[in-house]
Design an enzyme around this catalytic site. Structure first.
Site, PDB file in Angstrom:
ATOM      1  N   ARG A 287       0.848  -1.188   0.000  1.00  0.00           N
ATOM      2  CA  ARG A 287       0.000   0.000   0.000  1.00  0.00           C
ATOM      3  C   ARG A 287       0.882   1.235   0.000  1.00  0.00           C
ATOM      4  NH1 ARG A 287      -3.362  -2.633  -1.699  1.00  0.00           N
ATOM      5  NH2 ARG A 287      -5.423  -3.174  -0.867  1.00  0.00           N
ATOM      6  N   GLU A 316      -2.574   7.949  -6.443  1.00  0.00           N
ATOM      7  CA  GLU A 316      -2.732   7.202  -7.689  1.00  0.00           C
ATOM      8  C   GLU A 316      -3.900   7.766  -8.485  1.00  0.00           C
ATOM      9  OE1 GLU A 316      -3.019   3.029  -6.807  1.00  0.00           O
ATOM     10  OE2 GLU A 316      -1.093   2.973  -5.780  1.00  0.00           O
ATOM     11  N   HIS A 335       0.245  -0.178 -10.191  1.00  0.00           N
ATOM     12  CA  HIS A 335      -0.640  -0.896  -9.275  1.00  0.00           C
ATOM     13  C   HIS A 335      -1.285  -2.094  -9.972  1.00  0.00           C
ATOM     14  CE1 HIS A 335      -3.303  -0.326  -5.464  1.00  0.00           C
ATOM     15  NE2 HIS A 335      -3.045  -1.594  -5.707  1.00  0.00           N
TER      16      HIS A 335
END
Length: 376
Positions: A287, A316, A335
């Protein structure tokens, strides 16, 4: 986004949600209305295949809704987060459905109020952040999730980024694509690092971290683990439990695998990075909130860190002008550590299994709102 229109719900008494032992009227042979709200990762075809494998096609009256993720980014929808599609689309598609299998569809208070037949909302991801759990519990709707669905994929991606960063593979590829055959990469200062013989520290040792630990041990690394919630007796072979300060000071590679909580937010800050040996490597496929990215960028630019491999970020999508994009010693991916075909199939299988349990009157395996099971 496309839908197949729902058929009219069967006549007769409505089930009693989580306490129903026979959701289908077997005497009349009425199939259960179910909405499959798939997307371009967890495909509706995978959900159909998994559902039929669980209970047979005759058990279900299937309708589908195709959500636009990942081609359209997910985001907040009303009070829920990381959702795809709209409340109105869900309300229309869910009409009469008692079960919904999805990855990204929003389950909000408005959707729940408009769809009183719904009894099970099975989310094929590790955390059902796209579901309003309080609202679902108040209305007697089970919400399930799929922990560990992408553990294998994320562990492999972690190793890929780790190796790419340590062996400076992007530099070699850029050189080859530019038409060069650069033997200068054999110069001592230009060469990379090896896992074998290295001390690798894992911050967190859950489903992903444990898999990474086993692989690293097989490659010849000494594996340290910092995780206050791990029983030393359950550690993978070759791994040793230590404090976080000892891990940071001893490891030539540090890989993050902790959950993001109030306790772990910003865990790897400027002081933690400074505590790592000069020339070490940091990897984060967990994370973004675990790590201070401004401090990391500075540590990479100054040369304190040899390299970093990053799949997640504090914001993000990563800004186009973010300095990490131009950091030659950072290996970046957007990601997608959990993005594998096996993950998509596993996710579909896990939610279909929850639907099968509901159909048989069994308790769910992974219930995000267990209070709903005690409501009657």
């Amino acid at each position: 986004m496309t839908t197949t229109p729902p058929t009219a719900p069967p006549d007769g008494p409505k089930g009693d949600g989580p306490t129903v032992s026979h959701p289908r009227d077997e005497a009349a042979g009425r199939p259960v209305p179910v909405l499959l709200a798939g997307d371009d990762f967890v495909l509706n075809s995978l959900l159909v295949e998994a559902l039929h494998a669980q209970s047979g096609p005759s058990a279900w009256d299937v309708r589908t809704l195709e959500l636009p993720w990942p081609h359209v980014p997910f985001g907040p929808v009303a009070e829920v987060d990381e959702a795809s599609g709209s409340e109105q689309e869900m309300i229309e598609a869910l009409a009469g459905a008692r079960v919904c299998l999805t990855q990204m569809a929003p389950l909000t208070a408005r959707v729940l109020d408009a769809c009183p037949d719904l009894e099970l909302f099975a989310v094929s991801r590790g955390g059902p952040v796209n579901a309003d759990l309080a609202a679902a519990t108040a209305r007697g709707v089970r919400v399930t999730f799929a922990p560990g669905r992408n553990a294998e994929s994320t562990a492999e991606h972690t190793l890929a980024l780790m190796l790419a960063a340590m062996r400076r593979l992007p530099h070699a590829q850029d050189s080859m694509r530019a038409g060069r055959w650069d033997s200068g990469f054999y110069a001592y200062d230009a060469t990379g690092l090896e896992i074998a013989g290295s001390v690798v520290g894992l911050v967190g040792c859950g489903a992903v971290g444990a898999r990474v630990a086993r692989a690293l041990h097989a490659l010849g690394a000494e594996v340290l683990v910092a995780d206050p919630y791990t029983d030393p007796a359950t550690l993978p072979p070759g791994a040793r439990l230590v404090s976080l300060p000892e891990l940071l000071a001893s490891s030539s590679v540090v890989s993050l695998h902790a959950r993001l909580t109030e306790e772990t937010a910003g865990l790897i800050d400027a002081a933690a990075l400074a505590a790592m040996p000069r020339g070490s490597v940091l990897v984060n496929c967990a994370r973004g909130g675990l790590l201070d990215y401004e401090a990391l960028t500075a540590a990479l630019a100054e040369g304190h860190l040899f390299a970093a491999g990053l799949d997640v970020f504090d914001e993000e999508p990563l800004a186009a002008d973010h300095p990490l994009r131009s950091a030659s010693n950072a290996v970046l991916s957007p990601h997608l550590a959990g993005a594998s075909r096996a993950t998509a199939r596993r996710a579909a299988t896990m939610v279909a299994a929850e639907a099968g349990r509901w159909l048989r009157g069994d308790a769910p395996l992974h219930c995000a709102n267990p209070q709903v099971l005690e409501s009657r």
